[in-house]
Design a protein around this motif. Structure first.
Motif, mmCIF file in Angstrom:
data_model
loop_
_atom_site.group_PDB
_atom_site.id
_atom_site.type_symbol
_atom_site.label_atom_id
_atom_site.label_comp_id
_atom_site.label_asym_id
_atom_site.label_seq_id
_atom_site.Cartn_x
_atom_site.Cartn_y
_atom_site.Cartn_z
ATOM 1 N N UNK A 1 -14.735 13.087 4.733
ATOM 2 C CA UNK A 1 -13.609 13.795 5.332
ATOM 3 C C UNK A 1 -12.693 12.854 6.083
ATOM 4 N N UNK A 2 -13.271 11.925 6.851
ATOM 5 C CA UNK A 2 -12.460 10.959 7.602
ATOM 6 C C UNK A 2 -11.655 10.069 6.657
ATOM 7 N N UNK A 3 -12.288 9.595 5.592
ATOM 8 C CA UNK A 3 -11.586 8.720 4.651
ATOM 9 C C UNK A 3 -10.477 9.472 3.923
ATOM 10 N N UNK A 4 -10.757 10.698 3.485
ATOM 11 C CA UNK A 4 -9.744 11.477 2.775
ATOM 12 C C UNK A 4 -8.554 11.773 3.679
ATOM 13 N N UNK A 5 -8.800 12.111 4.933
ATOM 14 C CA UNK A 5 -7.719 12.363 5.870
ATOM 15 C C UNK A 5 -6.877 11.117 6.082
ATOM 16 N N UNK A 6 -7.536 9.942 6.146
ATOM 17 C CA UNK A 6 -6.784 8.698 6.325
ATOM 18 C C UNK A 6 -5.869 8.435 5.130
ATOM 19 N N UNK A 7 -6.417 8.513 3.899
ATOM 20 C CA UNK A 7 -5.601 8.245 2.717
ATOM 21 C C UNK A 7 -4.468 9.249 2.576
ATOM 22 N N UNK A 8 -4.713 10.534 2.845
ATOM 23 C CA UNK A 8 -3.665 11.540 2.733
ATOM 24 C C UNK A 8 -2.578 11.329 3.772
ATOM 25 N N UNK A 9 -2.947 10.886 4.975
ATOM 26 C CA UNK A 9 -1.969 10.743 6.047
ATOM 27 C C UNK A 9 -1.201 9.435 5.946
ATOM 28 N N UNK B 1 1.992 -0.204 6.781
ATOM 29 C CA UNK B 1 1.975 -1.665 6.661
ATOM 30 C C UNK B 1 2.619 -2.328 7.879
ATOM 31 N N UNK B 2 3.581 -1.658 8.496
ATOM 32 C CA UNK B 2 4.255 -2.211 9.670
ATOM 33 C C UNK B 2 3.522 -1.855 10.972
ATOM 34 N N UNK B 3 2.394 -1.156 10.867
ATOM 35 C CA UNK B 3 1.602 -0.808 12.037
ATOM 36 C C UNK B 3 2.163 0.316 12.857
ATOM 37 N N UNK B 4 2.967 1.204 12.217
ATOM 38 C CA UNK B 4 3.576 2.325 12.927
ATOM 39 C C UNK B 4 2.823 3.604 12.614
ATOM 40 N N UNK B 5 2.909 4.571 13.557
ATOM 41 C CA UNK B 5 2.212 5.840 13.392
ATOM 42 C C UNK B 5 2.902 6.699 12.352
ATOM 43 N N UNK B 6 2.073 7.504 11.660
ATOM 44 C CA UNK B 6 2.564 8.430 10.643
ATOM 45 C C UNK B 6 2.027 9.810 10.972
ATOM 46 N N UNK B 7 2.924 10.830 10.824
ATOM 47 C CA UNK B 7 2.517 12.212 11.020
ATOM 48 C C UNK B 7 2.662 12.939 9.698
ATOM 49 N N UNK B 8 1.594 13.603 9.259
ATOM 50 C CA UNK B 8 1.604 14.335 7.995
ATOM 51 C C UNK B 8 1.444 15.814 8.294
ATOM 52 N N UNK B 9 2.329 16.614 7.696
ATOM 53 C CA UNK B 9 2.248 18.070 7.861
ATOM 54 C C UNK B 9 2.129 18.714 6.491
ATOM 55 N N UNK B 10 1.429 19.848 6.441
ATOM 56 C CA UNK B 10 1.203 20.522 5.180
ATOM 57 C C UNK B 10 2.368 21.404 4.776
ATOM 58 N N UNK B 11 2.453 21.704 3.476
ATOM 59 C CA UNK B 11 3.496 22.571 2.933
ATOM 60 C C UNK B 11 2.890 23.742 2.177
#
Length: 592
Positions: free
Chosen positions: A50-58, A150-160
């Protein structure tokens, strides 16, 4: 059966019983723990996946996943190996210890697929256009997320609502990093719109209703070595579906064949930008696993039993050796050898037993020596008077001397002396055997001392010694005749040791719950080395054992035995040239 084997058998029984019970409890508890750990391991697999899948998706990429894997390794203690078709992404064996040899992988644990799955169920208005828009938005969004990662910045992923996520920079990005964000947006917007010619297939999917597939629905694309890409993903917020519902949506308005065809097109168009599915391996082939083996437990049981046998053998040897020495010494003692002793070391029970045996042997040896000395003393005491009697009688028989009253008086005195010695020996033997008769009545010691003073006044006057009494009334329960015998012996000995003009005092007083009697003189005294022998049989202060300075030597021995029989004690204190004091302590009767 010998004591050694009995001790060994008892200890072995106890040790084996305790060891077997402990082993049974250990195996039972270990079996329960293994059952619990199996479910716990499945929970670890689910959590890691679950942790790995969340990382790749986000994040839109597997770059930087090593940090997450290291944290999961620390949390679970598992060796984690992550790889894709392009190669190994991370392996905690080499991450934590680069010099460690690579361990063969165990069986495949799980496949982690972070790609979303398009959901068109319930859409009836322009499904092809919605699919194209979803492809464009996901491509640009996932590329933006990968660039930000790659630039070390945060990413926010939201569902649709269509099951496809959207990506935005994190809210905590600093102002200095917005140039990097803008650069990522410019670089990924055109790439997101650069669709292949297969996009036209969306129209064909709607027109043909899945005619491209003889079975009614086009097959999903199969990625080499990874199986069908059909794992569910996160949602995608389509601009036309802000509330999650299309204004022209009805249930089952699009055929299933069309939905399957459009889903296939979506998967093909995101294949080059979406993160690849990865294979997850936990542990290694060399790991022992969770199998419960009884071999170590049995080895432990055997080891404990062996230690118990060894310790018991040493203990029995430690116990048996002193007992054997005691047995040998006791056998020698039974054969009449009173000189045997056992060596004693330490302070344990065996050492106490050895000391008690040695004390017993010393007592027996002293008793034997006293008996021999008694026989020698009796022989010495009787030999001289009997020799005198025999000589005089033989002289009278042969007519060498003539009989006269003075000679008969001397012979009578010798016979009386021998009779007194025999009587004293008999009395002492009865007293030591506990058969001497006592007639106990209440006795006032002050009156008893006055009586003794009267009886010995003539002897004291002839010796020109002052005899006086200093006493207070104190009553004891005793035999008055025996007490007068005790005081009389002490007075007689004191008169012999006191020169003319000396003093002899008789004291009586109460000392708490006891009665105290003292006979004190200012005579010649007794040497310090002779004090321990005062109450011995046939002992005299005069080493020459002359009749003029001593009696039979049994008086003080009889005195001590009579005092002891009355529950009292007698002691002596003396100093040469100063005098001697005998002190008698007897239980006093309660004061009425």
């Amino acid at each position: 059966m010998s004591f050694r084997f009995r001790v060994l058998g008892l200890v072995m029984f106890v040790a084996l019983s305790a060891t077997c019970a402990t082993a049974w409890l250990t195996l039972r508890q270990a079996r329960e723990q293994l059952t619990a750990s199996a479910s716990a391991s499945q929970e670890q697999v689910d959590m890691i996946s679950s942790e790995l899948k969340a990382y790749g998706s986000r994040q839109g990429t597997w770059e930087g996943v090593a940090g997450l894997v290291r944290r999961l390794h620390q949390d679970t203690g598992q060796r984690i190996h992550l790889e894709s078709d392009l190669g190994v992404l991370v392996d905690t064996d080499t991450e934590t210890n680069p010099d460690r040899a690579f361990r063969p992988l165990g069986p495949l644990t799980a496949v982690v697929n972070p790609r979303p799955t398009l959901s068109l169920a319930g859409t009836e208005t322009d499904p092809a256009g919605i699919t194209v828009k979803a492809i464009e938005n996901y491509r640009s969004g996932v590329l933006l997320a990968a660039c930000l990662t790659r630039r070390g910045l945060d990413v926010v992923s939201t569902g649709g609502a269509l099951g496809v996520p959207s990506f935005e920079p994190g809210p905590d990005i600093e102002s200095a990093d917005w140039d990097s964000v803008d650069a990522c947006r410019v670089g990924t917007a055109e790439a997101g719109r650069n669709l292949s010619t297969d996009v036209d297939r969306t129209t064909r999917c709607v027109k043909s209703d899945g005619a491209d597939n003889p079975d009614g629905a086009p097959a999903l694309p199969v990625l080499p070595g990874r199986g069908p890409v059909s794992q569910p993903g996160l949602g995608f917020a389509d601009p036309r579906l802000r509330n999650g519902v299309s204004p022209t949506t009805t249930a089952a308005s699009v055929p299933d064949a069309t939905i399957a065809c459009l889903t296939q097109v979506f998967n093909l168009q995101i294949n080059d930008v979406a993160p690849q599915p990865v294979r997850l391996y936990l542990g290694a082939q060399s790991d022992p696993g969770a199998a419960l083996t009884t071999g170590p437990v049995l080895a432990g049981v055997a080891g404990v039993a062996g230690i118990a046998v060894l310790c018991t053998a040493l203990l029995s040897h430690r116990v048996i050796r002193p007992i054997g020495r005691l047995t040998d010494a006791a056998q020698r003692l039974g054969r009449g050898d009173l000189s045997g002793r056992v060596p004693v070391k330490g302070r344990d029970e065996l050492a106490k037993l050895g000391r008690s045996f040695n004390q017993m042997a010393d007592s027996l040896q002293r008793g034997e020596e006293r008996q021999r000395r008694l026989v020698a003393d009796v022989a010495h005491e009787l030999r001289s008077p009997l020799a005198n009697l025999r000589g005089y009688l033989e002289a009278l028989k042969d007519g060498v001397i003539k009989p006269d009253p003075e000679l008969f008086a001397s012979l009578h005195e010798e016979a009386v002396l021998q009779q007194r010695i025999v009587d004293d020996l008999q009395e002492l033997a009865l007293a030591e055997a506990g058969t001497l008769a006592y007639h106990r009545v209440p006795v006032d010691l002050a009156e008893l001392l006055e009586t003794c003073q009267t009886a010995h006044r003539a002897l004291a006057e002839s010796a020109r010694v002052r005899l006086r009494v200093v006493a207070e009334p104190v009553v004891v329960h005793a035999d008055p005749d025996r007490l007068r015998q005790v005081v009389g012996n002490l007075i007689t000995n004191a008169l012999r040791a006191t020169a003319a003009g000396g003093n002899l005092t008789l004291y009586a007083s109460r000392a708490g719950a006891d009665a105290l009697v003292r006979v004190s003189d200012d005579g010649s005294g007794i040497a310090p080395d002779a004090l321990p022998h005062v109450f011995d049989r046939f002992w005299r202060a005069d080493s020459a054992r002359g009749r003029g300075t001593g009696g039979s030597g049994l008086g003080l021995a009889i005195t001590r035995q009579i005092v002891t029989d009355h529950g009292g004690t007698i002691t002596v204190a003396s100093e040469l040239g100063v005098g001697t004091t005998f002190s008698i302590v007897l239980p006093a009767s309660p004061v009425e």
